[in-house]
Design an enzyme around this catalytic site. Structure first.
Site, PDB file in Angstrom:
ATOM      1  N   ALA A 194       0.858  -1.190   0.000  1.00 14.50           N
ATOM      2  CA  ALA A 194       0.000   0.000   0.000  1.00 14.50           C
ATOM      3  C   ALA A 194       0.893   1.239   0.000  1.00 14.50           C
ATOM      4  O   ALA A 194       2.103   1.158   0.225  1.00 14.50           O
ATOM      5  CB  ALA A 194      -0.919   0.000   1.219  1.00 14.50           C
ATOM      6  N   MET A 195       0.274   2.394  -0.261  1.00 14.89           N
ATOM      7  CA  MET A 195       0.987   3.675  -0.237  1.00 14.89           C
ATOM      8  C   MET A 195       0.090   4.719   0.410  1.00 14.89           C
ATOM      9  O   MET A 195      -1.082   4.869   0.051  1.00 14.89           O
ATOM     10  CB  MET A 195       1.361   4.094  -1.665  1.00 14.89           C
ATOM     11  CG  MET A 195       1.981   5.472  -1.754  1.00 14.89           C
ATOM     12  SD  MET A 195       3.512   5.592  -0.787  1.00 14.89           S
ATOM     13  CE  MET A 195       3.556   7.359  -0.464  1.00 14.89           C
ATOM     14  N   GLU A 232      -1.289   2.207   7.228  1.00  9.84           N
ATOM     15  CA  GLU A 232      -1.392   3.348   6.319  1.00  9.84           C
ATOM     16  C   GLU A 232      -2.117   4.530   6.950  1.00  9.84           C
ATOM     17  O   GLU A 232      -1.753   5.690   6.707  1.00  9.84           O
ATOM     18  CB  GLU A 232      -2.091   2.920   5.026  1.00  9.84           C
ATOM     19  CG  GLU A 232      -1.412   1.772   4.280  1.00  9.84           C
ATOM     20  CD  GLU A 232       0.064   2.010   3.999  1.00  9.84           C
ATOM     21  OE1 GLU A 232       0.460   3.178   3.767  1.00  9.84           O
ATOM     22  OE2 GLU A 232       0.830   1.028   4.014  1.00  9.84           O
ATOM     23  N   GLU A 256       8.301   4.505   8.788  1.00 13.09           N
ATOM     24  CA  GLU A 256       7.938   3.095   8.639  1.00 13.09           C
ATOM     25  C   GLU A 256       8.049   2.309   9.944  1.00 13.09           C
ATOM     26  O   GLU A 256       7.244   1.430  10.218  1.00 13.09           O
ATOM     27  CB  GLU A 256       8.783   2.448   7.545  1.00 13.09           C
ATOM     28  CG  GLU A 256       8.632   3.102   6.176  1.00 13.09           C
ATOM     29  CD  GLU A 256       7.189   3.141   5.686  1.00 13.09           C
ATOM     30  OE1 GLU A 256       6.325   2.440   6.256  1.00 13.09           O
ATOM     31  OE2 GLU A 256       6.911   3.884   4.734  1.00 13.09           O
TER      32      GLU A 256
END
Length: 670
Positions: free
Chosen positions: A77-78, A113, A135
């Site tokens: 995912a982004m 996310e 992250e």
């Protein structure tokens, strides 16, 4: 707002929507005709966004939050601000055909996310050197979020066998890197999207959270976000905020964990006198090759529990050696260092201390996380040469009464790695026999069908047991899998989603061309990507070399999305030593295609590692080394070095312990 967070999506999609308790409009966009598959992710998002609002003490700043499934998406995912893009398998849940494992993955990715909307988007790292701030933190709080949404999933003990384990594995290599690493070229950015930035990063955050306490940590985090919102920040800015709220020397301690690669091994011995019981601790760098020449040291927060005192006793190790006077400990007590496996280190117990832990493992006096931790530490010590593999196998015998999914899954994974190491030797048969002895009785208790009393991890356990027993030549399991599969493909009773992956894998490993073609037909008929993924990840796992060759050609066909090709090839690489050779030769022969497709991305790193890292002899080492000396590997140079190091380590392990392991099996009557 950083430019990398901007996204536009143009296309035809269905969607489901809801508003959270703060009236933010949340939509999950799906392929046309699949909007019901967005309901689960929507439910998670509706719970998650307010959870983060409260935790960070900062309202989500946008009026809407969109989550969208993209058919050809390389990453999981982004976190584009307000419009998060996902791989289909990381967002869509089919009520009838999605497994519990995939639902868990979707929940974690959604949690990850959405956390980025604050940690990464609202406050962005100053430069890629500080990538781990994004992250590492999001990879930690995703578990906190899922634990909030689904408290019965026992997600934190699963964390130990996932992120925590991956961090320790990679960071033991000579070719690891610090959490914070200078970045001077775009190719270097891709290389640090790895288990160090994600998994070691979140493990360090978890250790810090425990050391500071939950509330001082949360308060300091909120202060950091408020101070730096809509701007950029450094690691030191976070440390300063946490130091202010906790009163502890955060920067002094944590800089030893972010600025250097590796982590410590703590050797522990007990000294008992009439007046007190003292635990003597000595730290050294844990090295995957067993090297003890490094002079690295860390400031190590340590916790300890004992048989007579289950309240964690804390201690900060500030030198290479230290002593802990154990409060409330009695002569003869077992002692468990690092309860719940929160500290980022390995523990090497003295023979006496390890001996005392065995009864507590057998009778369940140790918690699930601690039973897991003792076995994981000894496995790592044996693999590196700090202990013997025969000692490890003896320890595993203490887990005969084990029924916890995560503990059994850890044992299964470690035995599978040993089995892979010895796959070309006669004792490989004994490894399979040992796995049948451990797991067959558990499957007999759990059964093949879901029970009314089953929880989330019971479903995960059942799937794991069927898969491992199928790989271990359990005749009853193999026969049952074939029976279920033929009913499934003929339009009869459908295989439950939770066990479908393991049934497919068992049938493929023990089947021939008929089953291969049946799996391909399932692949071609379904429009659910999770189902296609189940099939393509097992296609190459059988014993027939011709069918493995067909799988490799299939991987590059138009039927397989380019972002899935490396996983299809990995299925062949996982089919024993013959499959490893076949997959590696295929990659070499088709290398220009892979270079054009994947150079500069993380899928290229995965392709290199999955086809190279598991060889066990130095001839292959030389072959791999020579190939990449003559062929460039953009963004995967570190992966190549890590794979070469892995080959050398596996070859050394086999040479060091091969005969002793064969003798152990003989002595045990396998």
């Amino acid at each position: 707002m950083s430019t990398y967070l901007l996204a536009f999506v143009v296309g035809e999609f269905d969607f489901v929507e809801a508003r959270d308790k703060n009236n933010v409009l949340i939509r999950v966009y799906t392929p046309i005709g699949k909007k019901e598959q967005g309901e689960f992710a929507l439910d998670v998002a509706v719970k998650t966004l307010p959870f983060y609002n409260d935790y960070f003490e900062i309202p989500y700043p946008l009026p809407k939050m969109d989550l969208i499934a993209i058919p050809d998406f390389a990453a999981g995912a982004m976190e584009n601000w307000g419009l998060v893009t996902y791989r289909e398998t990381a967002l869509l849940v089919d009520p009838l055909n999605t497994s519990s494992n995939t639902k868990q993955w979707v929940a974690l990715v959604v949690g990850h996310e959405l956390a980025h909307q604050w940690f990464g988007n609202l406050v962005t790292m100053q430069w890629w050197t500080h990538l781990w701030l994004n992250e590492g933190f999001a990879s930690w709080i995703e578990y906190l979020c899922v634990d909030f949404c689904f408290p019965d999933w026992n997600i934190w003990i699963q964390y130990i066998n996932m992120d925590f384990k991956r961090a320790l594995q990679l960071d033991a290599l000579d070719n690891s890197h610090p959490i914070e690493v200078p970045v001077g070229h775009p190719d270097e950015v891709d290389e640090i999207f790895d288990a160090i930035s994600y998994c070691k990063g979140n493990s360090v955050i978890r250790m810090l959270h425990n050391w500071l306490g939950a509330e001082p940590f949360r308060t300091g985090l909120a202060a950091y976000l408020k101070k730096h919102k809509y701007s950029n920040a450094l690691t030191e800015d976070l440390w300063a905020s946490l130091e202010a709220t906790s009163g502890k020397p955060v920067n002094k301690v944590m800089s030893t964990w972010t600025s250097k690669m590796g982590y410590p091994m703590l050797s522990a011995e007990l000294v008992e006198t009439a007046d007190q019981i003292t635990l003597n601790i000595k730290q050294q760098k844990f090295c995957a090759n067993g090297d003890d020449s490094s002079d690295s040291s860390w400031l190590v927060p340590i916790t300890v529990i004992t048989q007579s005192n289950n309240t964690p006793q804390t201690y900060l190790l500030e030198a290479r050696e230290g002593q802990i006077v154990l409060d409330g400990c009695r002569a003869g007590d077992w002692v468990k260092i690092n309860p719940q496996q929160i500290g980022l280190f390995r523990v090497k117990y003295s023979d006496e201390l390890l001996k005392r832990l065995l009864p507590a493992i057998k009778n369940g006096a140790l918690s699930e996380a601690d039973r897991l931790g003792v076995q994981e530490d000894l496995f790592a010590l044996a693999k590196a040469g700090y202990s013997s593999t025969a000692n490890l196998l003896t320890l595993m015998g203490a887990y005969g009464n084990e029924r916890n999914y995560v503990v059994l899954s850890s044992i299964d994974t470690n035995l599978a790695e040993l089995g892979s190491l010895f796959s070309h030797l006669p004792c490989h048969v004994q490894f399979k026999a040992m796995r049948r002895k451990i797991f067959a009785k558990v499957l007999a208790e759990v059964g093949w069908e879901k029970r009314e009393t089953d929880g989330h991890t019971d479903s995960l356990l059942r799937n794991m047991l069927i898969g491992t027993l199928g790989r271990s030549d359990d005749d009853q399991v193999i026969e049952k899998c074939h029976e279920l599969f033929q009913q499934h493909v003929s339009g009869g009773a459908q295989i439950a989603a939770d066990i479908r992956g393991s049934v497919y894998c068992t049938v493929r490993q023990r089947g021939q061309e008929k089953e291969f073609e049946q799996l391909l037909e399932l692949f071609s008929k379904t429009d659910l990507h999770e189902e296609r993924d189940r099939v393509q990840r097992v296609l190459g796992s059988g014993p027939n070399a011709d069918l493995r060759a067909k799988t490799l050609e299939f991987a590059l066909s138009d039927s397989v999305r380019s972002n899935d090709t490396p996983f299809v090839i990995s299925s062949v690489a996982g089919a024993g030593h013959e499959g490893r050779d076949q997959a590696w030769n295929f990659v070499k022969n088709k290398y220009p295609i892979f270079l054009e497709r994947y150079a500069g991305g993380f899928l290229f790193q995965r392709l290199v590692q999955s086809t190279c890292a598991n060889f066990t002899d130095m001839e292959k080492y030389k072959e791999v080394e020579q190939f990449f000396a003559e062929n460039k590997a953009p963004s995967a140079e570190r992966s190549v070095r890590q794979s070469l190091e892995s080959i050398k380590l596996r070859a050394g392990w086999l040479e060091r312990d091969g005969e002793a392991v064969a003798q152990w099996f003989k002595d045990q009557g396998f």
